[in-house]
Design a protein around this motif. Structure first.
Motif, PDB file in Angstrom:
ATOM      1  N   GLU A 163       7.851   4.011   1.622  1.00 32.97           N
ATOM      2  CA  GLU A 163       9.300   3.183   1.611  1.00 32.97           C
ATOM      3  C   GLU A 163       8.925   1.794   2.062  1.00 32.97           C
ATOM      4  OE1 GLU A 163      12.656   4.497   3.549  1.00 32.97           O
ATOM      5  OE2 GLU A 163      11.740   5.394   4.860  1.00 32.97           O
ATOM      6  N   VAL A 164       9.658   1.057   2.429  1.00 37.74           N
ATOM      7  CA  VAL A 164       9.394   0.012   2.721  1.00 37.74           C
ATOM      8  C   VAL A 164      10.617  -0.876   2.829  1.00 37.74           C
ATOM      9  CG1 VAL A 164       8.193  -2.821   2.826  1.00 37.74           C
ATOM     10  CG2 VAL A 164       7.392  -0.644   0.865  1.00 37.74           C
ATOM     11  N   TYR A 206       9.005  -5.902   9.406  1.00 38.25           N
ATOM     12  CA  TYR A 206       8.681  -4.700   8.052  1.00 38.25           C
ATOM     13  C   TYR A 206       8.331  -3.388   8.727  1.00 38.25           C
ATOM     14  CZ  TYR A 206       3.917  -4.895   7.093  1.00 38.25           C
ATOM     15  OH  TYR A 206       2.997  -5.300   7.545  1.00 38.25           O
ATOM     16  N   HIS A 207       8.720  -2.070   8.143  1.00 38.94           N
ATOM     17  CA  HIS A 207       8.097  -0.759   8.564  1.00 38.94           C
ATOM     18  C   HIS A 207       7.341  -0.310   7.694  1.00 38.94           C
ATOM     19  CE1 HIS A 207       8.623   2.912  10.195  1.00 38.94           C
ATOM     20  NE2 HIS A 207       9.337   3.956   9.424  1.00 38.94           N
ATOM     21  N   TYR A 208       6.678   0.290   7.084  1.00 36.02           N
ATOM     22  CA  TYR A 208       6.362   0.871   6.138  1.00 36.02           C
ATOM     23  C   TYR A 208       5.763   2.487   5.987  1.00 36.02           C
ATOM     24  CZ  TYR A 208       2.124   2.018   2.917  1.00 36.02           C
ATOM     25  OH  TYR A 208       1.565   2.122   1.021  1.00 36.02           O
ATOM     26  N   GLU A 209       6.151   3.013   5.574  1.00 34.21           N
ATOM     27  CA  GLU A 209       5.774   4.650   5.454  1.00 34.21           C
ATOM     28  C   GLU A 209       4.847   5.294   4.610  1.00 34.21           C
ATOM     29  OE1 GLU A 209       8.752   7.595   6.953  1.00 34.21           O
ATOM     30  OE2 GLU A 209       8.626   6.408   8.686  1.00 34.21           O
ATOM     31  N   HIS A 210       3.817   5.175   5.179  1.00 37.28           N
ATOM     32  CA  HIS A 210       2.695   5.909   4.106  1.00 37.28           C
ATOM     33  C   HIS A 210       1.847   6.683   3.989  1.00 37.28           C
ATOM     34  CE1 HIS A 210      -0.675   5.101   6.335  1.00 37.28           C
ATOM     35  NE2 HIS A 210       0.162   4.593   6.926  1.00 37.28           N
ATOM     36  N   VAL A 252      -0.133  -3.852   1.846  1.00 31.76           N
ATOM     37  CA  VAL A 252       0.977  -4.905   2.210  1.00 31.76           C
ATOM     38  C   VAL A 252       0.911  -6.271   1.229  1.00 31.76           C
ATOM     39  CG1 VAL A 252       2.632  -5.111   3.387  1.00 31.76           C
ATOM     40  CG2 VAL A 252       1.558  -2.855   3.386  1.00 31.76           C
ATOM     41  N   ASN A 292       4.612  -2.385  -1.533  1.00 29.06           N
ATOM     42  CA  ASN A 292       3.631  -1.833  -1.079  1.00 29.06           C
ATOM     43  C   ASN A 292       2.650  -1.765  -2.861  1.00 29.06           C
ATOM     44  OD1 ASN A 292       5.030  -0.238  -1.956  1.00 29.06           O
ATOM     45  ND2 ASN A 292       4.681   0.940  -0.595  1.00 29.06           N
ATOM     46  N   ASP A 340       8.946  -2.431  -2.677  1.00 34.09           N
ATOM     47  CA  ASP A 340       9.226  -3.634  -1.872  1.00 34.09           C
ATOM     48  C   ASP A 340      10.826  -3.838  -1.884  1.00 34.09           C
ATOM     49  OD1 ASP A 340      10.616  -4.703  -3.874  1.00 34.09           O
ATOM     50  OD2 ASP A 340       9.489  -6.075  -5.004  1.00 34.09           O
TER      51      ASP A 340
END
Length: 270
Positions: free
Chosen positions: A46-47, A70-74, A82, A147, A151
Motif C-alpha cells: 500500500e501507498v 507518504y508511507h509505503y509498505e513493500h 516509487v 509504486n 497510488d
C-alpha cells in the motif's frame, strides 16, 4: 529489482518497470485516461499519502514548502522505486505537470523549471520546495505517490499575501472581454483574481458595484452595502455571481490580484 531467470513472472515484472519509466516522462499524457487507485490499510504494497490540511502562504519572490509525506509498505527485499509527481490543479479539473521523480531521475516542467525540487529530509518525505514564487503559482497542487501497482494522492493549496483591486480602462466601465482583462491586470503588475481571493477581500470589507472578470472566466462583484444602483437595496450582501460568460464577446471590468507591492492601493466604494 526483477532479477532471476527469465520466467513469465520475471518478464512481466520487467515489462511493468519499462512502462512505469515511460509514463514518468510523458508530460503530455492524457491524465483522464489513467486509472487512479486509492488504497486502504491492509493491502499489500500500500501507498498512503498525507498532506497538511489548510493552506501554506508566502509572497511573490519567496520560497515555500508544499508539505507531502507518504508511507509505503513493500513486500520483497528489493522494492521497485516509487514515483513522486506534483501537478497544479487548474479549473475545471485539469492538471499541469510541475515535477516528477523516479528514484534519482527527476524532471521539472514549464514555468517551474529550475525553481522546484524535493525536500527529502528523510524517507517518505515528498514535500516540494518552490523558489522565487510567482503570482501564477497561486492555487491548488496535487502530490501523487505511485509504486508498481497502486497510488494515492493528497492536495495542498498555495496562497499568496497580496491585495485585490478592481480595474477598468480609461474608456470607462465594461469595455474588456476576458483576454483584455488578463492583459490589463498584467499591465498593472497583477493577474486576474480567483473567487477565493475576491471572497476574502469581501470579508475584509471590499464593496464594488461594477461586475468584473475572475481567473476562472466567471464575472462577479462584491457588495457589503446594498443600494439601488448596485442591484437594489433588498438584494443580500455577498459576492454576486453572473456565472461564466462568453470570453470573446462579453465585456466587463476586472478584479486583479497582486503581491509584494511597493506602494499602497486605495479602494473606495462606487
Amino acid at each position: 529489482m526483477c532479477g532471476g531467470r527469465l520466467s513469465l513472472s520475471s518478464m512481466l515484472c520487467i515489462f511493468s518497470m519499462v512502462m512505469l519509466l515511460h509514463s514518468v516522462f510523458c508530460a503530455d499524457s492524457d491524465r483522464s485516461q489513467r486509472k487512479i487507485v486509492h488504497v486502504t490499510e491492509g493491502e499489500t504494497g500500500e501507498v498512503i499519502v498525507q498532506t497538511a490540511p489548510g493552506v501554506v502562504t508566502t509572497h511573490r519572490g519567496g520560497t515555500i514548502i508544499l508539505p507531502c509525506r507518504y508511507h509505503y509498505e513493500h513486500s520483497g527485499e528489493e522494492p521497485a522505486p516509487v514515483r513522486i509527481k506534483w501537478s497544479k490543479i487548474s479549473e475545471p479539473a485539469s492538471f499541469t505537470d510541475v515535477f516528477v521523480a523516479l528514484g534519482k531521475e527527476m524532471r521539472d516542467f514549464g514555468p517551474y523549471k529550475n525553481r522546484v525540487s524535493l525536500q527529502e529530509h528523510d524517507p517518505g518525505d515528498a514535500s516540494l520546495i518552490v523558489r522565487n514564487v510567482t503570482l501564477a503559482d497561486y492555487g491548488r497542487y496535487e502530490c501523487e505517490v505511485t509504486n508498481e501497482l497502486e497510488d494515492d494522492t493528497g492536495t495542498v493549496k498555495l496562497d499568496l499575501e497580496g491585495v485585490i483591486f478592481p480595474y477598468y480602462p480609461r474608456l470607462g466601465r465594461y469595455h474588456m472581454n476576458f483576454h483584455d482583462a488578463q492583459k490589463a491586470c498584467k499591465q498593472q503588475d497583477g493577474i486576474l483574481a480567483s473567487y477565493d481571493q475576491l471572497h476574502e477581500a469581501w470579508l475584509n470589507g471590499l464593496d464594488w458595484c461594477n461586475a468584473g472578470w475572475l481567473q476562472d472566466g466567471s464575472v462577479q462583484y462584491p457588495i457589503s452595502k446594498p443600494r439601488e444602483e448596485c442591484g437594489k437595496k433588498e438584494t443580500p450582501i455577498g459576492v454576486r455571481n453572473y456565472g461564466y460568460r462568453h470570453k470573446e464577446d462579453e465585456r466587463y471590468d476586472a478584479f486583479c490580484f497582486t503581491s509584494n507591492l511597493n506602494g499602497i492601493v486605495g479602494l473606495s466604494a462606487k
